[in-house]
Design a protein around this motif. Structure first.
Motif, PDB file in Angstrom:
ATOM      1  N   LYS A   1       0.881  -1.167   0.000  1.00 50.54           N
ATOM      2  CA  LYS A   1       0.000   0.000   0.000  1.00 50.54           C
ATOM      3  C   LYS A   1       0.918   1.216   0.000  1.00 50.54           C
ATOM      4  CE  LYS A   1      -3.569   2.713   0.446  1.00 50.54           C
ATOM      5  NZ  LYS A   1      -4.398   3.034  -0.746  1.00 50.54           N
ATOM      6  N   ILE A   2       1.082   1.838  -1.173  1.00 53.99           N
ATOM      7  CA  ILE A   2       2.028   2.943  -1.334  1.00 53.99           C
ATOM      8  C   ILE A   2       1.252   4.254  -1.371  1.00 53.99           C
ATOM      9  CG2 ILE A   2       3.862   3.904  -2.770  1.00 53.99           C
ATOM     10  CD1 ILE A   2       4.355   1.077  -3.827  1.00 53.99           C
ATOM     11  N   ASN A   3       1.341   5.011  -0.302  1.00 55.95           N
ATOM     12  CA  ASN A   3       0.544   6.238  -0.193  1.00 55.95           C
ATOM     13  C   ASN A   3       1.115   7.394  -1.004  1.00 55.95           C
ATOM     14  OD1 ASN A   3      -1.272   4.992   1.630  1.00 55.95           O
ATOM     15  ND2 ASN A   3       0.132   5.379   3.325  1.00 55.95           N
ATOM     16  N   ASN A   4       2.391   7.351  -1.325  1.00 59.10           N
ATOM     17  CA  ASN A   4       3.019   8.419  -2.114  1.00 59.10           C
ATOM     18  C   ASN A   4       3.371   7.942  -3.523  1.00 59.10           C
ATOM     19  OD1 ASN A   4       5.007   6.711  -1.049  1.00 59.10           O
ATOM     20  ND2 ASN A   4       6.576   8.318  -1.063  1.00 59.10           N
ATOM     21  N   LEU A   5       2.524   7.101  -4.089  1.00 58.47           N
ATOM     22  CA  LEU A   5       2.792   6.510  -5.397  1.00 58.47           C
ATOM     23  C   LEU A   5       2.961   7.578  -6.480  1.00 58.47           C
ATOM     24  CD1 LEU A   5       1.297   3.291  -6.837  1.00 58.47           C
ATOM     25  CD2 LEU A   5       1.228   5.339  -8.239  1.00 58.47           C
ATOM     26  N   GLU A   6       2.075   8.564  -6.525  1.00 58.12           N
ATOM     27  CA  GLU A   6       2.160   9.592  -7.568  1.00 58.12           C
ATOM     28  C   GLU A   6       3.444  10.406  -7.446  1.00 58.12           C
ATOM     29  OE1 GLU A   6      -1.342  11.958  -7.582  1.00 58.12           O
ATOM     30  OE2 GLU A   6      -2.658  10.308  -8.191  1.00 58.12           O
ATOM     31  N   GLU A   7       3.854  10.692  -6.234  1.00 59.83           N
ATOM     32  CA  GLU A   7       5.101  11.436  -6.010  1.00 59.83           C
ATOM     33  C   GLU A   7       6.302  10.650  -6.507  1.00 59.83           C
ATOM     34  OE1 GLU A   7       7.897  12.556  -2.167  1.00 59.83           O
ATOM     35  OE2 GLU A   7       5.724  12.415  -1.887  1.00 59.83           O
ATOM     36  N   LEU A   8       6.357   9.350  -6.187  1.00 58.40           N
ATOM     37  CA  LEU A   8       7.471   8.517  -6.627  1.00 58.40           C
ATOM     38  C   LEU A   8       7.439   8.314  -8.140  1.00 58.40           C
ATOM     39  CD1 LEU A   8       7.476   5.823  -3.794  1.00 58.40           C
ATOM     40  CD2 LEU A   8       9.068   7.728  -4.097  1.00 58.40           C
ATOM     41  N   GLU A   9       6.247   8.195  -8.690  1.00 51.59           N
ATOM     42  CA  GLU A   9       6.108   8.066 -10.144  1.00 51.59           C
ATOM     43  C   GLU A   9       6.723   9.274 -10.852  1.00 51.59           C
ATOM     44  OE1 GLU A   9       2.453   7.414 -13.310  1.00 51.59           O
ATOM     45  OE2 GLU A   9       2.142   8.648 -11.529  1.00 51.59           O
ATOM     46  N   LYS A  10       6.412  10.457 -10.367  1.00 50.66           N
ATOM     47  CA  LYS A  10       6.958  11.676 -10.976  1.00 50.66           C
ATOM     48  C   LYS A  10       8.484  11.719 -10.853  1.00 50.66           C
ATOM     49  CE  LYS A  10       6.540  16.720 -11.041  1.00 50.66           C
ATOM     50  NZ  LYS A  10       7.995  16.927 -11.134  1.00 50.66           N
ATOM     51  N   GLN A  11       9.008  11.347  -9.695  1.00 46.76           N
ATOM     52  CA  GLN A  11      10.453  11.352  -9.496  1.00 46.76           C
ATOM     53  C   GLN A  11      11.154  10.414 -10.478  1.00 46.76           C
ATOM     54  OE1 GLN A  11      11.312  10.431  -5.380  1.00 46.76           O
ATOM     55  NE2 GLN A  11      10.199  12.211  -4.602  1.00 46.76           N
ATOM     56  N   LEU A  12      10.578   9.236 -10.695  1.00 49.45           N
ATOM     57  CA  LEU A  12      11.181   8.276 -11.604  1.00 49.45           C
ATOM     58  C   LEU A  12      11.089   8.742 -13.054  1.00 49.45           C
ATOM     59  CD1 LEU A  12       9.912   4.995  -9.928  1.00 49.45           C
ATOM     60  CD2 LEU A  12      12.299   5.664 -10.187  1.00 49.45           C
ATOM     61  N   ILE A  13       9.957   9.316 -13.433  1.00 46.18           N
ATOM     62  CA  ILE A  13       9.804   9.824 -14.797  1.00 46.18           C
ATOM     63  C   ILE A  13      10.783  10.964 -15.047  1.00 46.18           C
ATOM     64  CG2 ILE A  13       8.244  11.084 -16.331  1.00 46.18           C
ATOM     65  CD1 ILE A  13       5.966   9.370 -15.239  1.00 46.18           C
ATOM     66  N   ASP A  14      10.968  11.818 -14.050  1.00 50.24           N
ATOM     67  CA  ASP A  14      11.925  12.921 -14.186  1.00 50.24           C
ATOM     68  C   ASP A  14      13.351  12.413 -14.386  1.00 50.24           C
ATOM     69  OD1 ASP A  14       9.915  14.770 -13.940  1.00 50.24           O
ATOM     70  OD2 ASP A  14      10.295  15.215 -11.824  1.00 50.24           O
ATOM     71  N   LYS A  15      13.637  11.190 -13.906  1.00 52.39           N
ATOM     72  CA  LYS A  15      14.960  10.596 -14.074  1.00 52.39           C
ATOM     73  C   LYS A  15      15.091   9.847 -15.398  1.00 52.39           C
ATOM     74  CE  LYS A  15      15.792   9.883  -9.111  1.00 52.39           C
ATOM     75  NZ  LYS A  15      16.002   8.854  -8.051  1.00 52.39           N
ATOM     76  N   GLY A  16      13.992   9.788 -16.162  1.00 50.65           N
ATOM     77  CA  GLY A  16      14.037   9.123 -17.458  1.00 50.65           C
ATOM     78  C   GLY A  16      13.404   7.750 -17.493  1.00 50.65           C
ATOM     79  N   ALA A  17      12.832   7.306 -16.388  1.00 49.27           N
ATOM     80  CA  ALA A  17      12.164   6.002 -16.362  1.00 49.27           C
ATOM     81  C   ALA A  17      10.823   6.084 -17.084  1.00 49.27           C
ATOM     82  CB  ALA A  17      11.958   5.549 -14.913  1.00 49.27           C
ATOM     83  N   HIS A  18      10.301   4.925 -17.460  1.00 49.69           N
ATOM     84  CA  HIS A  18       8.979   4.899 -18.072  1.00 49.69           C
ATOM     85  C   HIS A  18       8.185   3.731 -17.495  1.00 49.69           C
ATOM     86  CE1 HIS A  18      11.065   1.938 -20.601  1.00 49.69           C
ATOM     87  NE2 HIS A  18       9.874   1.411 -20.803  1.00 49.69           N
TER      88      HIS A  18
END
Length: 220
Positions: free
Chosen positions: A98-115
């Protein structure tokens, strides 16, 4: 919620994987998945369980699977296992999270070039996000530590690799993780009620935040 099962042995593990995962059927009703290590790569199958049972969905797949190590999941949320190929090698991941900060982590990873390629009900698949966080480590152990330090909430997981199964219990110990053993084989699950029927006896309970690597001979 959800429940997972992993097993690794000196011989074929498919029957134990199938029945061991099925013993978690009361933990979820949405998706079921199995993945085995074939010796050269990973073999995976995922089915929708909303209108049927795990055994019914997967019994036709059993003849297609082979290998001495595998992980399975009954999930009430997203399709799993997630299969990856990265600098860490080929691996598969299942989570009860249960990841409560999923959207925040998603943005951080996308900003690093992940997809992200695995969507769940139109949202980011939490297990894929965990897999990408693991990839940020130089080792699996370092990757799991990154997961634990990054998420707000809870994440307990299994990682299937060519060198064994890595099990990690969330750092606050919300979900149990229990290792079982029998001759030439070990297993791991958060629901050990089926161990006696599969010939396993309980060997060890992971503590909060503990990470272990499991092989046919034991664990460290």
């Amino acid at each position: 919620m959800g429940g997972f099962f992993g097993t690794i042995s000196k011989g074929e593990c498919i029957n134990d994987l199938y029945y061991g995962t099925d013993y978690n059927s009361h933990m979820g009703t949405k998706r079921g998945g199995l993945c085995t290590w074939t010796g050269t790569g990973l073999q995976r199958s995922i089915h929708n369980l909303e209108n049927s049972y795990f055994r019914t969905k997967f019994e036709d797949d059993l003849t297609k699977f082979r290998g001495n190590a595998g992980i399975g999941i009954i999930s009430d949320t997203d399709p799993q296992p997630i299969v990856m190929n990265s600098h860490l090698g080929k691996f598969a991941v299942v989570t009860v999270a249960k990841i409560n900060n999923l959207e925040e982590l998603e943005k951080q990873l996308i900003d690093k070039g992940a997809h992200f390629s695995e969507l769940s009900s139109g949202m980011t698949n939490p297990t894929e996000l965990v897999s990408l966080l693991i990839n940020e480590g130089q080792t699996f152990e370092e990757g799991v530590e990154i997961v634990f330090n990054s998420i707000k909430g809870s994440c307990t997981l299994l990682i299937l690799t060519e060198n064994g199964i890595i099990a990690a219990r969330d750092k606050l110990g919300r979900i149990p993780v229990v290792i079982g053993k029998k001759e030439d084989a070990h297993c791991v699950s958060n629901e050990p009620c089926g161990y006696p029927n599969l010939g396993y006896e309980i060997e060890y309970d992971l503590g909060p935040g503990e990470v272990v690597r499991i092989t046919p001979e034991g664990f460290e």
